[in-house]
Design an enzyme around this catalytic site. Sequence first.
Site, mmCIF file in Angstrom:
data_model
loop_
_atom_site.group_PDB
_atom_site.id
_atom_site.type_symbol
_atom_site.label_atom_id
_atom_site.label_comp_id
_atom_site.label_asym_id
_atom_site.label_seq_id
_atom_site.Cartn_x
_atom_site.Cartn_y
_atom_site.Cartn_z
ATOM 1 C CG HIS A 121 -1.696 -1.158 1.152
ATOM 2 N ND1 HIS A 121 -2.490 -1.443 0.305
ATOM 3 C CD2 HIS A 121 -1.916 -2.222 2.303
ATOM 4 C CE1 HIS A 121 -3.453 -2.480 0.886
ATOM 5 N NE2 HIS A 121 -2.859 -2.994 1.848
ATOM 6 N NE ARG A 178 -0.616 13.778 4.419
ATOM 7 C CZ ARG A 178 -0.089 13.007 3.574
ATOM 8 N NH1 ARG A 178 1.113 13.705 2.794
ATOM 9 N NH2 ARG A 178 -0.323 11.795 3.844
#
Length: 213
Positions: A121, A178
Amino acid sequence: NKIEAKKLAKKAKVPNIPWTEGPVEDDAEAVRWAAEAGYPVMIKAAGGGGGRGIRLVHNEANLRHNLPAARAEAQAAFKDPSIYLEKAIENGRHVEVQIVGDLSGNVLHFYERDCSLQRRHQKLVEESPSPGISDRTREELCKSAVRLARAANYFSAGTVEFLVDHKERYYLLEMNTRIQVEHPVTEMVTNKDLMQWQIRVAAGESLPFKQRD
């Protein structure tokens, strides 16, 4: 919180992967939902990120075994044991859209990056434009990302992540609120300094260019 993000996405008409529509409180509820949705399913932490708190399960025994461990992992990593289930999209493409919004309510997308090549992942390769989607899907993805950011009254740099299946149906994964380490890929393609505009937006400046630019 991914659960709140999914609820906001629904209001903004951004497609969600079929999911439990909220946190799963007990194992029986999880087993019931998975049986109706069909395996495989994903167990995910509500506060998850960075590929943590994710488990793929293929049957009921596997699900029952992983639920307590997933809650414990979520608590340890994110100080929140809340988990939910969603249908697994197997062999999907992972495509993310870079956006920047300002305090005046302007939100622009800077097109997409494809980060389908991963290990555990974690993204290994980012490329732009995505080689695995059509121009029509690209346009819809980017518009959906902008719509979600506007619905959240979001400003600053951010990335809206999607899974795209083999029929080019796309679903929201999450939004990273972000700048990300892969932002230079987009800067090279668009010739826009995202770090500079994140700082300028935080200082109250408005974006001086339009989407067509």
